[in-house]
Design an enzyme around this catalytic site. Sequence first.
Site, PDB file in Angstrom:
ATOM      1  CB  CYS B  35      -0.997  -0.004   1.134  1.00  0.00           C
ATOM      2  SG  CYS B  35      -0.299  -0.388   2.706  1.00  0.00           S
ATOM      3  CB  CYS B 105       0.754  10.426   6.482  1.00  0.00           C
ATOM      4  SG  CYS B 105       1.116  10.214   4.740  1.00  0.00           S
TER       5      CYS B 105
END
Lengths: 410, 315
Positions: B35, B105
């Site tokens: 990913c 993130c």
Amino acid sequence: MMSASGKRMNLMEGMPPLPDNPIYLDNNATTAVAPEVIEMMLPLLTEHYGNPSSMHSFGARAGDAISAARDRIMALVGASLSNEIVLTAGGSESDNLAIVGTLRAYPEKKHLITTTVEHPAVLGLCRDLEQRHGYEVTYLKVDELGQLDLDELRDSLREDTAVVSIMQANNETGVLFDTEAMGQIVKANGSVFHVDAVQAAGKLPLDMQKSCIDLLSISGHKLHAPKGVGALFVRKGTKIRPLIVGGHQERGRRAGTENVASVAGFGMACELAQGGIEHENTVVRGMRDHLEKLLLAAIPDSKLNGVPDNRLPNTMNISFNYIEGEGILLLLDRVGVAASSGSACTSGSLEPSHVLRAMGIPFTQAHGSIRFSLSRYNKMEEMDYVAAVLPPIIERLRMITPFNEKRATF
Amino acid sequence: MWDYSDKVFDHFMNPRNVGVVENPDGVGEVGSMACGDALRLTFRLDENERIAEAKFQTFGCGSAIASSSVLTEMLIGKTLQEASAITNEHIAEELDGLPREKMHCSVMGREALEAAMIDYYKKLGRGVPCDLIKQSTIICHCFSVTKDTVKDAIFNHRLETIEDVTNHTKAGGGCKECHHDLGDLLRDCWDKIENGQDTGTVAAQSPEAVEGTGGLQSLGSLPEKKAGPKPVDHEPKDAAMVARIQELMDQDIAPNLHRDGGDIEFVRFNDNRVYVRLTGSCAACRSSELTIKNVVEAQLHEFISEDLQVIEVAQ
């Protein structure tokens, strides 16, 4: 590299001072406009601003500029007639005009063929044609070096195949396709053959007089002309319907007042590009090979993507395993080097480059791929500078990543 | 180029606490190479059970490295109780914000923290305090999807298969290692649905003792029925409305989604509710809810009626 407390790394430590001029190695994205091109354009914006369709001297000057530019564009692609060149607003429009224009000309044919590694200008259009317009599309696969299989093309052709659209050179890897061999197979089937030569034009010789290509797309801003101008070569006798309907411009194949200054600039850029093809294949190729050799030797776990000996002379695509491309680009930018990456993060999508994935490049390599694309404005010492700054960048990012040859993922 | 704050650049170019803590008390590993984002977080507690040391290793973009770096700074000196209150929003705030596309993130940071704390309690043989895992655990590591996200999707959209779950949440779309856990979760949720215990959102779900990402017992069997195209059923009086909705979807809404490789299908209309199915890349998109609100519903409101409500149904 660690500070006194041992807690803070400085990724930029010991990096050389910024070069006087930034080093631009992203010429497959877009190019600097050549000074000669700007010089050609300026009078057409200031004094000679007429509409080429007008019946006065202003119009005549603009019309002359268009026709001179058309001759230069013709020469670059080796067309034999000026009306084989249809001026457009760039590569994407040329691709759309080629494909949709052909489909409209052959409404009974409902199938088209392209490849899995085309530019989004073609792939996005093909998906739209499939999903919204009832067309069937065959996507030809590539091998791990990015090469097509002629037999797969042969087997995919059908009686109702209207058009086959294949790129001359891949924008990400630079891998070249044998469009002449493919064209013969396509023509034997009676289908129209479109080639997207946006990346190849100006880097490789093109000669439509000796070719079996029916339609060929080129774009200005990839060869040092401004953005927003391009052309489609339409071989005499090839049926095509317009996308933009209105005035009589481009013999009814593309309505709209000509983008006179940009077209004139594009013409000049084509002339310069044609004169520079040998330079591309000797000097530019030499710089590319030099940088490639230095990087592959200096950086462990790095690998060239694409077939090494059949590529555009200006392009290289290297994967640096175990790290992500965006970090590499951000650090390169800080030391004055511009490149691009096939990583997911730089595109804003979740998937890394569709080209590298189509080649079966594993995720460990695809995310850390960097494309360097050169132009005639680069210099050999710039290659040495990049070869000096990149190894420590890769090494430092690899100090941060949890992955390595022993453990490639969680 | 992303619009990163100076602080993101600072933490990216001068990352703090890179590495692995020796003899760590907790280790959290989330994400994967597939990913494009992965984070290993390790920490060590001092004698007062405060985090004495926290280190990270990150595979990912600049903002992933910056989020990890700033997280370690936020952790040091805190008790686990205090640390558990750090959300992904806090991480992003500490960096003076992240671009919208990069919020994942900060989510990865929060998830690694959770995984490391769970690792700590498991190693001690203690139960994991419920409030510590209030943001739920990750069930799909490839795409960092939490168990609550999956449950929510199952209840709200009556998802019946793992494929449905993947299309809605991305969970299970990568390495498939979590398919077993997803199957368990589906069975558990359907048991509740059939016993009338669900309220259509996960709010009413009581927290279970969590052991890693699995640990759910199989509570019943899945209904045999496969999700498939459902018949279009609408009242004859709605025919004109249905025609307008369908026209707008075909001509204006769907072409917008096509640009991103997605598509939309009109399913049915009833009592001002427009049931649609997202397909293509939209189905797998983490922001499909935003698509429904900002694209589909907004267009229906602008061109047809403010009263319409859009409801997404399973593939």
